[in-house]
Design a protein around this motif. Structure first.
Motif, PDB file in Angstrom:
ATOM      1  N   ASP A  39       0.831  -1.200   0.000  1.00 46.11           N
ATOM      2  CA  ASP A  39       0.000   0.000   0.000  1.00 46.11           C
ATOM      3  C   ASP A  39       0.871   1.258   0.000  1.00 46.11           C
ATOM      4  O   ASP A  39       2.101   1.170  -0.005  1.00 46.11           O
ATOM      5  N   ASP A  40       0.229   2.412   0.000  1.00 42.21           N
ATOM      6  CA  ASP A  40       0.933   3.691  -0.059  1.00 42.21           C
ATOM      7  C   ASP A  40       1.701   4.016   1.220  1.00 42.21           C
ATOM      8  O   ASP A  40       2.532   4.921   1.223  1.00 42.21           O
ATOM      9  N   ASP A  41       1.424   3.321   2.308  1.00 42.14           N
ATOM     10  CA  ASP A  41       2.109   3.567   3.573  1.00 42.14           C
ATOM     11  C   ASP A  41       3.338   2.683   3.748  1.00 42.14           C
ATOM     12  O   ASP A  41       3.825   2.508   4.865  1.00 42.14           O
ATOM     13  N   PHE A  42       3.814   2.087   2.650  1.00 45.62           N
ATOM     14  CA  PHE A  42       5.028   1.254   2.634  1.00 45.62           C
ATOM     15  C   PHE A  42       4.863  -0.053   3.404  1.00 45.62           C
ATOM     16  O   PHE A  42       5.836  -0.606   3.908  1.00 45.62           O
ATOM     17  N   HIS A  43       3.634  -0.547   3.524  1.00 47.66           N
ATOM     18  CA  HIS A  43       3.401  -1.880   4.071  1.00 47.66           C
ATOM     19  C   HIS A  43       3.494  -2.871   2.913  1.00 47.66           C
ATOM     20  O   HIS A  43       2.852  -2.691   1.883  1.00 47.66           O
ATOM     21  N   VAL A  44       4.290  -3.908   3.104  1.00 49.22           N
ATOM     22  CA  VAL A  44       4.465  -4.936   2.084  1.00 49.22           C
ATOM     23  C   VAL A  44       4.271  -6.290   2.757  1.00 49.22           C
ATOM     24  O   VAL A  44       4.932  -6.589   3.754  1.00 49.22           O
ATOM     25  N   PHE A  45       3.357  -7.101   2.201  1.00 52.66           N
ATOM     26  CA  PHE A  45       3.002  -8.384   2.794  1.00 52.66           C
ATOM     27  C   PHE A  45       3.112  -9.518   1.799  1.00 52.66           C
ATOM     28  O   PHE A  45       2.745  -9.366   0.636  1.00 52.66           O
ATOM     29  N   LEU A  56       7.046  -7.627   5.391  1.00 52.75           N
ATOM     30  CA  LEU A  56       8.432  -7.270   5.109  1.00 52.75           C
ATOM     31  C   LEU A  56       8.635  -5.859   5.628  1.00 52.75           C
ATOM     32  O   LEU A  56       8.045  -4.904   5.134  1.00 52.75           O
ATOM     33  N   ASP A  57       9.452  -5.741   6.641  1.00 45.58           N
ATOM     34  CA  ASP A  57       9.598  -4.516   7.412  1.00 45.58           C
ATOM     35  C   ASP A  57      10.470  -3.489   6.706  1.00 45.58           C
ATOM     36  O   ASP A  57      11.441  -3.834   6.042  1.00 45.58           O
ATOM     37  N   SER A  58      10.117  -2.217   6.858  1.00 50.78           N
ATOM     38  CA  SER A  58      10.940  -1.071   6.450  1.00 50.78           C
ATOM     39  C   SER A  58      11.314  -1.059   4.973  1.00 50.78           C
ATOM     40  O   SER A  58      12.490  -1.039   4.625  1.00 50.78           O
ATOM     41  N   VAL A  59      10.342  -1.083   4.111  1.00 52.37           N
ATOM     42  CA  VAL A  59      10.657  -0.988   2.685  1.00 52.37           C
ATOM     43  C   VAL A  59      10.848   0.475   2.295  1.00 52.37           C
ATOM     44  O   VAL A  59      10.212   1.369   2.855  1.00 52.37           O
ATOM     45  N   ALA A  60      11.717   0.699   1.350  1.00 54.59           N
ATOM     46  CA  ALA A  60      12.025   2.058   0.905  1.00 54.59           C
ATOM     47  C   ALA A  60      10.935   2.585  -0.019  1.00 54.59           C
ATOM     48  O   ALA A  60      10.282   1.825  -0.744  1.00 54.59           O
ATOM     49  N   GLU A  61      10.758   3.877   0.004  1.00 52.06           N
ATOM     50  CA  GLU A  61       9.773   4.533  -0.861  1.00 52.06           C
ATOM     51  C   GLU A  61      10.045   4.223  -2.335  1.00 52.06           C
ATOM     52  O   GLU A  61       9.124   4.031  -3.122  1.00 52.06           O
ATOM     53  N   GLU A  62      11.308   4.135  -2.708  1.00 47.21           N
ATOM     54  CA  GLU A  62      11.673   3.825  -4.092  1.00 47.21           C
ATOM     55  C   GLU A  62      11.166   2.451  -4.515  1.00 47.21           C
ATOM     56  O   GLU A  62      10.783   2.253  -5.660  1.00 47.21           O
ATOM     57  N   LEU A  63      11.158   1.508  -3.574  1.00 45.83           N
ATOM     58  CA  LEU A  63      10.668   0.169  -3.889  1.00 45.83           C
ATOM     59  C   LEU A  63       9.170   0.198  -4.170  1.00 45.83           C
ATOM     60  O   LEU A  63       8.696  -0.420  -5.114  1.00 45.83           O
ATOM     61  N   VAL A  64       8.424   0.938  -3.364  1.00 45.18           N
ATOM     62  CA  VAL A  64       6.980   1.034  -3.574  1.00 45.18           C
ATOM     63  C   VAL A  64       6.688   1.638  -4.942  1.00 45.18           C
ATOM     64  O   VAL A  64       5.807   1.175  -5.664  1.00 45.18           O
ATOM     65  N   SER A  65       7.454   2.634  -5.350  1.00 46.79           N
ATOM     66  CA  SER A  65       7.226   3.235  -6.671  1.00 46.79           C
ATOM     67  C   SER A  65       7.534   2.230  -7.787  1.00 46.79           C
ATOM     68  O   SER A  65       6.861   2.222  -8.817  1.00 46.79           O
ATOM     69  N   VAL A  86      16.175 -22.813  -1.281  1.00 50.82           N
ATOM     70  CA  VAL A  86      15.283 -23.919  -0.940  1.00 50.82           C
ATOM     71  C   VAL A  86      14.113 -23.959  -1.910  1.00 50.82           C
ATOM     72  O   VAL A  86      13.713 -25.012  -2.385  1.00 50.82           O
ATOM     73  N   ARG A  87      13.541 -22.774  -2.208  1.00 49.07           N
ATOM     74  CA  ARG A  87      12.445 -22.704  -3.178  1.00 49.07           C
ATOM     75  C   ARG A  87      12.405 -21.310  -3.784  1.00 49.07           C
ATOM     76  O   ARG A  87      12.859 -20.346  -3.184  1.00 49.07           O
ATOM     77  N   GLN A  88      11.865 -21.253  -4.988  1.00 46.30           N
ATOM     78  CA  GLN A  88      11.710 -19.993  -5.710  1.00 46.30           C
ATOM     79  C   GLN A  88      10.328 -19.987  -6.347  1.00 46.30           C
ATOM     80  O   GLN A  88       9.889 -20.999  -6.894  1.00 46.30           O
ATOM     81  N   TYR A  89       9.632 -18.843  -6.248  1.00 41.31           N
ATOM     82  CA  TYR A  89       8.304 -18.750  -6.838  1.00 41.31           C
ATOM     83  C   TYR A  89       7.977 -17.301  -7.153  1.00 41.31           C
ATOM     84  O   TYR A  89       8.485 -16.385  -6.519  1.00 41.31           O
ATOM     85  N   ASP A  90       7.157 -17.117  -8.173  1.00 43.76           N
ATOM     86  CA  ASP A  90       6.692 -15.789  -8.568  1.00 43.76           C
ATOM     87  C   ASP A  90       5.288 -15.572  -8.018  1.00 43.76           C
ATOM     88  O   ASP A  90       4.489 -16.510  -7.953  1.00 43.76           O
ATOM     89  N   VAL A  91       5.010 -14.320  -7.621  1.00 45.60           N
ATOM     90  CA  VAL A  91       3.729 -13.984  -7.021  1.00 45.60           C
ATOM     91  C   VAL A  91       3.192 -12.718  -7.687  1.00 45.60           C
ATOM     92  O   VAL A  91       3.942 -11.761  -7.888  1.00 45.60           O
ATOM     93  N   THR A  92       1.919 -12.709  -8.002  1.00 50.15           N
ATOM     94  CA  THR A  92       1.267 -11.544  -8.588  1.00 50.15           C
ATOM     95  C   THR A  92       1.229 -10.403  -7.580  1.00 50.15           C
ATOM     96  O   THR A  92       0.971 -10.608  -6.400  1.00 50.15           O
ATOM     97  N   VAL A  93       1.482  -9.188  -8.071  1.00 51.18           N
ATOM     98  CA  VAL A  93       1.488  -7.990  -7.227  1.00 51.18           C
ATOM     99  C   VAL A  93       0.087  -7.390  -7.178  1.00 51.18           C
ATOM    100  O   VAL A  93      -0.557  -7.216  -8.211  1.00 51.18           O
ATOM    101  N   THR A  94      -0.373  -7.069  -5.971  1.00 54.72           N
ATOM    102  CA  THR A  94      -1.666  -6.427  -5.786  1.00 54.72           C
ATOM    103  C   THR A  94      -1.480  -5.154  -4.974  1.00 54.72           C
ATOM    104  O   THR A  94      -0.968  -5.199  -3.856  1.00 54.72           O
ATOM    105  N   LYS A  95      -1.881  -4.031  -5.533  1.00 54.08           N
ATOM    106  CA  LYS A  95      -1.839  -2.735  -4.853  1.00 54.08           C
ATOM    107  C   LYS A  95      -3.176  -2.543  -4.159  1.00 54.08           C
ATOM    108  O   LYS A  95      -4.222  -2.739  -4.759  1.00 54.08           O
ATOM    109  N   VAL A  96      -3.131  -2.185  -2.880  1.00 53.20           N
ATOM    110  CA  VAL A  96      -4.349  -1.922  -2.122  1.00 53.20           C
ATOM    111  C   VAL A  96      -4.297  -0.505  -1.569  1.00 53.20           C
ATOM    112  O   VAL A  96      -3.229   0.099  -1.479  1.00 53.20           O
ATOM    113  N   GLN A  97      -5.444   0.029  -1.189  1.00 50.19           N
ATOM    114  CA  GLN A  97      -5.535   1.400  -0.680  1.00 50.19           C
ATOM    115  C   GLN A  97      -4.722   1.579   0.593  1.00 50.19           C
ATOM    116  O   GLN A  97      -3.818   2.376   0.650  1.00 50.19           O
ATOM    117  N   ASN A  98      -5.108   0.858   1.632  1.00 48.98           N
ATOM    118  CA  ASN A  98      -4.471   1.024   2.915  1.00 48.98           C
ATOM    119  C   ASN A  98      -4.682  -0.249   3.726  1.00 48.98           C
ATOM    120  O   ASN A  98      -5.778  -0.783   3.762  1.00 48.98           O
TER     121      ASN A  98
END
Length: 121
Positions: A39-45, A56-65, A86-98
């Protein structure tokens, strides 16, 4: 109330194919229909599997952009004492409001609850 594992030790990279990747510690069991939310508050799950939510704690603003234009992200799980993947996988990105969080929901990955959650399910 669902508990959220707070992961402070992860690495972010851009793979050779341009996909943004995250290296996280290996968790027990395979991911089941994983989801990636931010989300826009730099929360990444990472919703890794039912009942297992990783913040995932403390992501940079540049990463969110960068995530605003990403369709998917890549996760690599490695043991804490090794560089072996151990494992590798791709995950679809979903942007949410808050994403509203309560501090009582967040459990640092070092706490005993994390160990119990890691080996459950």
């Amino acid at each position: 109330m669902r508990k959220i594992i707070q992961d402070k030790l992860y690495f972010v990279f851009r793979d050779s194919d341009g996909i943004i990747g995250f290296t996280i510690k290996a968790y027990e069991g395979e991911p089941v229909n994983p989801r990636f939310l931010f989300d826009d508050d730099f929360h990444v799950f990472l919703l890794r599997r039912p009942g297992q939510v990783i913040l995932l704690d403390s992501v940079a603003e540049e990463l969110v952009s960068l995530l605003l234009t990403a369709r998917k992200v890549r996760f690599l799980e490695t043991p804490e004492d090794s560089s072996k993947i151990v494992r590798q996988y791709d995950v679809t990105v979903t942007k949410v409001q808050n994403i509203s969080l309560s501090s009582t929901q967040i459990v640092p990955s070092e706490e005993p609850f994390f160990t119990e959650l890691l080996y459950s399910a």
